[in-house]
Design a protein around this motif. Structure first.
Motif, PDB file in Angstrom:
ATOM      1  N   SER A 140      30.129  38.350  29.275  1.00 26.10           N
ATOM      2  CA  SER A 140      31.224  38.156  29.326  1.00 26.10           C
ATOM      3  C   SER A 140      31.415  39.270  31.325  1.00 26.10           C
ATOM      4  O   SER A 140      30.645  40.603  31.119  1.00 26.10           O
ATOM      5  N   THR A 141      33.020  38.675  31.816  1.00 23.69           N
ATOM      6  CA  THR A 141      33.111  39.666  32.900  1.00 23.69           C
ATOM      7  C   THR A 141      33.756  40.900  32.506  1.00 23.69           C
ATOM      8  O   THR A 141      33.698  42.003  33.576  1.00 23.69           O
ATOM      9  N   SER A 142      33.911  41.655  31.483  1.00 26.40           N
ATOM     10  CA  SER A 142      34.263  42.595  31.191  1.00 26.40           C
ATOM     11  C   SER A 142      36.010  42.368  31.936  1.00 26.40           C
ATOM     12  O   SER A 142      36.305  41.945  32.160  1.00 26.40           O
ATOM     13  N   THR A 143      36.946  43.720  31.863  1.00 23.76           N
ATOM     14  CA  THR A 143      37.962  43.745  32.092  1.00 23.76           C
ATOM     15  C   THR A 143      37.966  44.722  33.718  1.00 23.76           C
ATOM     16  O   THR A 143      38.738  45.737  34.017  1.00 23.76           O
ATOM     17  N   SER A 144      36.836  45.057  34.200  1.00 22.34           N
ATOM     18  CA  SER A 144      36.941  45.925  35.512  1.00 22.34           C
ATOM     19  C   SER A 144      35.453  45.531  36.569  1.00 22.34           C
ATOM     20  O   SER A 144      34.639  44.494  35.929  1.00 22.34           O
ATOM     21  N   ALA A 145      34.797  45.940  37.645  1.00 18.20           N
ATOM     22  CA  ALA A 145      34.012  44.404  37.914  1.00 18.20           C
ATOM     23  C   ALA A 145      32.693  45.181  37.133  1.00 18.20           C
ATOM     24  O   ALA A 145      32.327  45.470  36.468  1.00 18.20           O
ATOM     25  N   LYS A 146      32.551  43.685  37.136  1.00 19.21           N
ATOM     26  CA  LYS A 146      31.074  42.976  36.429  1.00 19.21           C
ATOM     27  C   LYS A 146      29.827  42.280  37.148  1.00 19.21           C
ATOM     28  O   LYS A 146      30.384  41.704  37.350  1.00 19.21           O
ATOM     29  N   GLY A 195      46.293  32.707  32.891  1.00 15.14           N
ATOM     30  CA  GLY A 195      45.427  33.556  32.864  1.00 15.14           C
ATOM     31  C   GLY A 195      45.205  34.229  34.448  1.00 15.14           C
ATOM     32  O   GLY A 195      45.248  33.110  35.121  1.00 15.14           O
ATOM     33  N   PRO A 196      44.754  35.793  34.224  1.00 14.19           N
ATOM     34  CA  PRO A 196      44.303  35.992  35.658  1.00 14.19           C
ATOM     35  C   PRO A 196      43.386  35.395  36.741  1.00 14.19           C
ATOM     36  O   PRO A 196      42.299  35.304  35.795  1.00 14.19           O
ATOM     37  N   LYS A 197      43.838  35.553  37.782  1.00 13.71           N
ATOM     38  CA  LYS A 197      42.290  35.416  38.723  1.00 13.71           C
ATOM     39  C   LYS A 197      41.168  35.672  38.101  1.00 13.71           C
ATOM     40  O   LYS A 197      41.512  37.155  38.595  1.00 13.71           O
ATOM     41  N   VAL A 198      39.831  35.035  38.736  1.00 14.09           N
ATOM     42  CA  VAL A 198      39.214  36.298  38.401  1.00 14.09           C
ATOM     43  C   VAL A 198      38.582  35.961  40.369  1.00 14.09           C
ATOM     44  O   VAL A 198      38.256  35.958  40.903  1.00 14.09           O
ATOM     45  N   PHE A 256      24.707  42.540  33.765  1.00 12.99           N
ATOM     46  CA  PHE A 256      24.179  44.596  33.938  1.00 12.99           C
ATOM     47  C   PHE A 256      25.084  45.025  33.022  1.00 12.99           C
ATOM     48  O   PHE A 256      25.866  45.074  32.226  1.00 12.99           O
ATOM     49  N   THR A 257      24.541  46.025  31.951  1.00  9.67           N
ATOM     50  CA  THR A 257      24.234  46.677  31.030  1.00  9.67           C
ATOM     51  C   THR A 257      25.023  48.076  32.408  1.00  9.67           C
ATOM     52  O   THR A 257      26.398  48.611  32.271  1.00  9.67           O
ATOM     53  N   ILE A 258      24.277  48.309  33.193  1.00  6.48           N
ATOM     54  CA  ILE A 258      24.005  49.333  34.012  1.00  6.48           C
ATOM     55  C   ILE A 258      24.825  49.069  35.480  1.00  6.48           C
ATOM     56  O   ILE A 258      23.486  48.630  35.299  1.00  6.48           O
ATOM     57  N   VAL A 295      36.718  37.328  30.239  1.00  5.41           N
ATOM     58  CA  VAL A 295      35.714  35.686  29.603  1.00  5.41           C
ATOM     59  C   VAL A 295      34.985  35.691  29.524  1.00  5.41           C
ATOM     60  O   VAL A 295      34.148  36.888  30.553  1.00  5.41           O
ATOM     61  N   ASN A 296      34.258  34.694  29.879  1.00  2.34           N
ATOM     62  CA  ASN A 296      32.899  34.615  29.872  1.00  2.34           C
ATOM     63  C   ASN A 296      32.472  33.881  31.007  1.00  2.34           C
ATOM     64  O   ASN A 296      33.161  33.364  31.494  1.00  2.34           O
ATOM     65  N   ALA A 297      31.115  34.001  31.770  1.00  3.40           N
ATOM     66  CA  ALA A 297      30.988  33.428  33.026  1.00  3.40           C
ATOM     67  C   ALA A 297      29.439  33.182  32.878  1.00  3.40           C
ATOM     68  O   ALA A 297      29.048  33.988  32.182  1.00  3.40           O
ATOM     69  N   ARG A 298      28.688  32.228  33.585  1.00  2.00           N
ATOM     70  CA  ARG A 298      27.138  31.791  33.402  1.00  2.00           C
ATOM     71  C   ARG A 298      27.664  31.626  35.061  1.00  2.00           C
ATOM     72  O   ARG A 298      29.134  30.726  36.292  1.00  2.00           O
TER      73      ARG A 298
END
Length: 144
Positions: A14-20, A49-52, A89-91, A134-137
């Motif tokens: 998951s890309t999260s809603t901040s930098a990931k 949807g907003p661009k990534v 990444f979690t951290i 969104v989910n990413a691979r």
């Protein structure tokens, strides 16, 4: 060691809603890498949807992520890969220099087909930023 092709394929992240940071490879301390294939795809469901923002970064700290080491793409290579990898990444890693970037629709993907040289002990990372998760691979491919 030279000429051993590798690939690191990430899990769905998951890309999260901040930098990931979604994936990272680290060159072994005694030799570098040449990364020449980076692919990122998304499973967004909204056509509006907003661009990534997808960024390729060099030399981030390692952060805390799930171990996902690259694998050899040619099983006939006798050498053992020494590079390592992480994803999901979690951290978040910190620092680093953005060396490439693209804005990508969340129902699409991006390919980076340049030769990125990674010095011994250095990292190369894929980071995403988007306001709606969104989910990413991803896939990072190259040569050790």
């Amino acid at each position: 060691m030279a000429g051993v092709r590798f690939a690191q394929n990430s899990a769905s992240v998951s890309t999260s809603t901040s930098a990931k940071t979604i994936a990272q490879v680290t060159a072994p301390s005694n030799t570098g890498l040449v990364v020449d294939e980076i692919d990122v795809s998304f499973d967004g469901t909204s056509s509006t949807g907003p661009k990534v923002l997808v960024e390729i970064l060099r030399s981030m700290t390692s952060g805390t992520g799930t171990t996902n080491n690259p694998v050899k793409t040619n099983v006939c290579d006798d050498e053992t890969l020494q590079c390592t990898g992480k994803d999901n990444f979690t951290i978040e890693p910190s620092g680093g220099t953005v060396i490439d970037q693209q804005l990508v629709h969340p129902q699409a993907g991006a390919s980076f087909r340049r030769r990125y040289r990674v010095k011994g002990g250095e990292t190369l990372s894929i980071r995403t930023t988007v306001s709606t998760a969104v989910n990413a691979r991803s896939r990072i491919g190259g040569e050790e």
